[in-house]
Design a protein around this motif. Sequence first.
Motif, mmCIF file in Angstrom:
data_model
loop_
_atom_site.group_PDB
_atom_site.id
_atom_site.type_symbol
_atom_site.label_atom_id
_atom_site.label_comp_id
_atom_site.label_asym_id
_atom_site.label_seq_id
_atom_site.Cartn_x
_atom_site.Cartn_y
_atom_site.Cartn_z
ATOM 1 N N SER A 324 0.756 -1.785 0.010
ATOM 2 C CA SER A 324 -0.412 -0.275 0.291
ATOM 3 C C SER A 324 0.960 1.287 0.223
ATOM 4 N N GLU A 406 3.274 5.892 2.494
ATOM 5 C CA GLU A 406 1.991 5.548 2.252
ATOM 6 C C GLU A 406 1.552 7.244 2.180
ATOM 7 N N ARG A 408 -2.731 8.433 1.380
ATOM 8 C CA ARG A 408 -4.099 8.035 1.042
ATOM 9 C C ARG A 408 -4.879 9.265 1.061
ATOM 10 N N ALA A 413 -5.400 4.188 0.132
ATOM 11 C CA ALA A 413 -4.238 3.999 -0.842
ATOM 12 C C ALA A 413 -4.250 4.319 -1.819
#
Length: 430
Positions: A324, A406, A408, A413
């Motif tokens: 992710s 990551e 988001r 994600a």
Amino acid sequence: MNVTGQSAVFGRRKEPHTIIIARGNEIRHFTIRPWLVAFIGSALAAIAIGYLLATSYLVLRDDLIGATTARQARMQQAYEDRISALRAQVDRITSRQLLDQQLMETKVSELLERQTQLSQRHGRLGPILERAESEVGTAPAAADAAAKPDEHADVTGSISQPGTYSVASLAANPSSGDTRPFSLWSTRSDPLPSDSAADRADRLFVSINQSLKAIETEQLTRVATLADNAYKSADAITQALQAAGLPVDSDFGKSDAGGPLIPVDGSMIFDSKVKELDEALDALDDLKKEARKLPLANPAPGHSVTSPFGVRTDPILGTAALHSGMDFRAPIGMAAKVTAPGVVVKAGWNGGYGRMVEVDHGNGFATRYGHLSEIDVTVGQKLAAGDVIGKTGSSGRSTGPHLHYEVRHNGEAVDPLRFLTVGKKVEQYL
């Protein structure tokens, strides 16, 4: 007897003329002498001549007086005509001088008004040009000449030059015999010997007017160039964001307008150009603010990516799994920096992430930084782009020291590479 008689006759004495007057018993006689006769004749002749002369004078006097009077009248008329001609010439010269002075005063007033207008524009342009150059960058070199005053005019000062008179002094004494201002100012055209002060002043006014017009044109060109650069920068940012699928104002650069065509003067054109530049800078500034809120920076600049976003072979189980985020190779203890301003919403141990920090950037965007060896922020803390949130490590589900990063959006994600690519494209504009 004859001899005696002849002698008596021949030698007889001539008797003078005698006038005898008898009146009754009285007899009177007068003897007239020759000299008396001559005197009386001379007197009578003198009287006759005098009479004739007097008569001639009396007859000719009126003619002489009339001729003298007519001559004097002709001379007086000639003098009056000459005086009238001189007065007319003086009146023409005076009228021309007055017209020249009035024309010069009018031209000086126009020049001073344009100078004041340019000075006011310079005061208005100063802050906005500094803002434009700081946000857009320096305009082309050709446009920079607008900031340099012409040899005959100073935008921020009086229209003057060392060793010369100012424009206001020309209005005070436009027809003076001192031609020094014109000979010093008129460096672009050699004066002719027959030129008057007004002619030289007229060429001077033309030269100064052209200089002021050139400054005005260069100012407008510079404003238009900066506005165009601002729009180009905003377009580049917008296109980069749209190409990456990131949110952007869809109405940017679009306008619905209409109305009758009304001609405008120079001041309105300048105001419209400045307003256009101000609007372009506002739009660019708003777009930059929105772009700066997005996580477009690299969390580990200069470090290679060891594992991209997407499906991969799990490093521990060896099976296919969704990754992710992105993993950046980083030694233990390297500072981990936040990629956009935001608020810390999570800071602590989080399962497979190990020590993790999550930052909310607004508009549904958030970033996560996992496998940290140390956390240096607390929940609720406000951060600016580039602030250190902790140190890299290998905590949690990890096979070695690295930084897990990551991005988001609304909890899902997304590939951080999209943001990093956009960040490189718009870095020069931000």
